[in-house]
Enzyme design. Structure first.
Site, PDB file in Angstrom:
ATOM      1  N   GLU A  43       0.842  -1.193   0.000  1.00 59.49           N
ATOM      2  CA  GLU A  43       0.000   0.000   0.000  1.00 59.49           C
ATOM      3  C   GLU A  43       0.879   1.245   0.000  1.00 59.49           C
ATOM      4  OE1 GLU A  43      -3.623  -1.977   2.592  1.00 59.49           O
ATOM      5  OE2 GLU A  43      -2.082  -0.806   3.625  1.00 59.49           O
ATOM      6  N   ASP A  67      -5.333  -7.974   6.208  1.00 51.78           N
ATOM      7  CA  ASP A  67      -6.418  -8.790   5.663  1.00 51.78           C
ATOM      8  C   ASP A  67      -6.022 -10.245   5.479  1.00 51.78           C
ATOM      9  OD1 ASP A  67      -8.480  -6.774   5.273  1.00 51.78           O
ATOM     10  OD2 ASP A  67      -7.156  -5.932   3.751  1.00 51.78           O
TER      11      ASP A  67
END
Length: 384
Positions: free
Chosen positions: A153, A169
């Site tokens: 990210e 996640d």
């Protein structure tokens, strides 16, 4: 320094959600408008021809976009969906050696898929804007569920580059990021044999073993495990009850910078002094997602919520009434703890990982930033 948790999850008209690293609004340095990102395949298991990358996210105006191989930032539109209903946003790796793409200013994710492509889909959101449905490796009905994939990210703007690896996640593909600029920084690198060690350690934890998908396709984070019926929704409940009874009779002191917020349980709430917020009794799912009762409010209560979320996941709240604890040797001690996050940290070279959303508390996240970056390298590291 703002970090990943400054962003709320996007609602993408699908089961997937995309948390991103934070914008550095207060930064004074001015980064370039393009940053060369080099991809290195050191998997030792897969040829370049079996790997694709995808750069997706939002531009400064909030439009959802993707990046082509030539570095062009393109707003998404339903016309990208092919005859199968999905948009092919992939960039193949070079036939040999490394692959470099010039990254434009944007905020998003850099995905990698192995042996098969990911299935993105462009839809129209509730405001009539084009939006991407992202892969959701924790949802068994997702069209990319069987694809080996993972991501990093980032936010790249005129304040610099802010990036992290993430296991919030799931964990699947071992990735390391190196950022060059004012200094040389690296994070995310697994120890030798780290991927196999992660799967073995999760398999050895009876409450967590069902989070492994396939033989070794991925490990789901336990919050998603609850949603998938693979993890107990009451796992932390006894620990939470013990915290609640303990701090009904004594203060829980959370110190942020130089201010201490004294918390005391009253009924179904923990109330902090000095504007530190009032928090309802959390559920196991609240703890694992750092959401619900532990969602960070505005103002001083936000950092207090983050410290509480971290302390629950690291199981340090009954260890000391003074939080946060900054000695990682005291984390994850009790039998009931976030063993998923523990295993991720145990298997990184620098001991840092993003095993839950508030893992940046006290600086333990796999997050790096530079106000004047000149290059970034993402390495797919060995699978064995």
């Amino acid at each position: 320094m703002p970090t990943r948790r400054n962003f709320l999850h996007w609602s993408l008209a699908a089961a997937a959600s995309v948390p991103l690293v934070g914008l550095a609004a207060r930064a004074t340095a001015h980064a370039a408008t393009q940053l060369p990102v080099t991809i290195v395949n050191n998997t030792g298991s897969y040829a370049n021809s079996a790997i694709w990358l995808y750069i997706v996210g939002s531009n400064a105006a909030g439009q959802q976009c993707y990046v082509r191989s030539d570095g062009t930032l393109v707003p998404v539109s339903p016309s990208l969906n092919g005859s199968d209903g999905y948009a092919d946003l992939s960039i193949p790796l070079a036939a040999g050696g490394s692959t470099t793409v010039n990254l434009p200013n944007m905020s998003g994710r850099i995905y990698f898929s192995i042996t098969d492509k990911l299935k993105f889909k462009v839809v129209t959101d509730g405001n009539g804007n084009s939006a991407l449905q992202y892969p959701a490796g924790w949802v068994s009905g997702d069209p990319s569920y069987s694809v080996l994939h993972d991501w990093v990210e980032f936010t790249f703007n005129d304040g610099g580059m802010f990036c992290n690896t993430t296991m919030v996640d799931m964990f699947s593909v071992p990735l390391a990021i190196q950022l060059s600029g004012a200094s040389q920084q690296t994070t995310g690198t697994l120890k030798s044999g780290g991927r196999a060690a992660i799967f073995a350690a999760i398999a050895a934890q009876p409450d967590f073993a069902r989070l492994i998908v396939g033989d070794s396709l991925r490990v789901l984070a336990p919050g998603h495990g609850i949603d998938a019926g693979l993890f107990s929704s009451t796992y932390f409940d006894d620990y939470i009850n013990s915290v609640w009874s303990t701090y009904a009779n004594t203060d829980l002191d959370v110190t942020i910078n130089s201010t201490t917020y004294a918390g005391r349980v009253s009924g179904n709430s923990m109330v902090f002094s000095n504007g530190g917020g009032t928090f309802a009794k959390p559920t196991t799912q609240d703890v694992l997602y750092c959401a619900g009762a532990l969602a960070p409010p505005a103002g001083a209560a936000g950092p207090v919520a983050a410290d509480l979320g971290a302390a629950y996941n690291r199981s340090t709240l009954l260890l000391s009434a003074q939080q946060p604890i900054t000695d990682s040797g005291q984390f994850y001690g009790p039998a009931v703890t976030n063993h998923y996050a523990q295993v991720m940290h145990q298997n990184t070279v620098d001991g840092k990982a993003y095993g839950f959303p508030f893992d940046d508390v006290s600086g333990f996240a796999s997050y790096i930033a530079d106000g004047t970056p000149n290059a970034m390298t993402i390495t797919l590291t060995p699978f064995s």
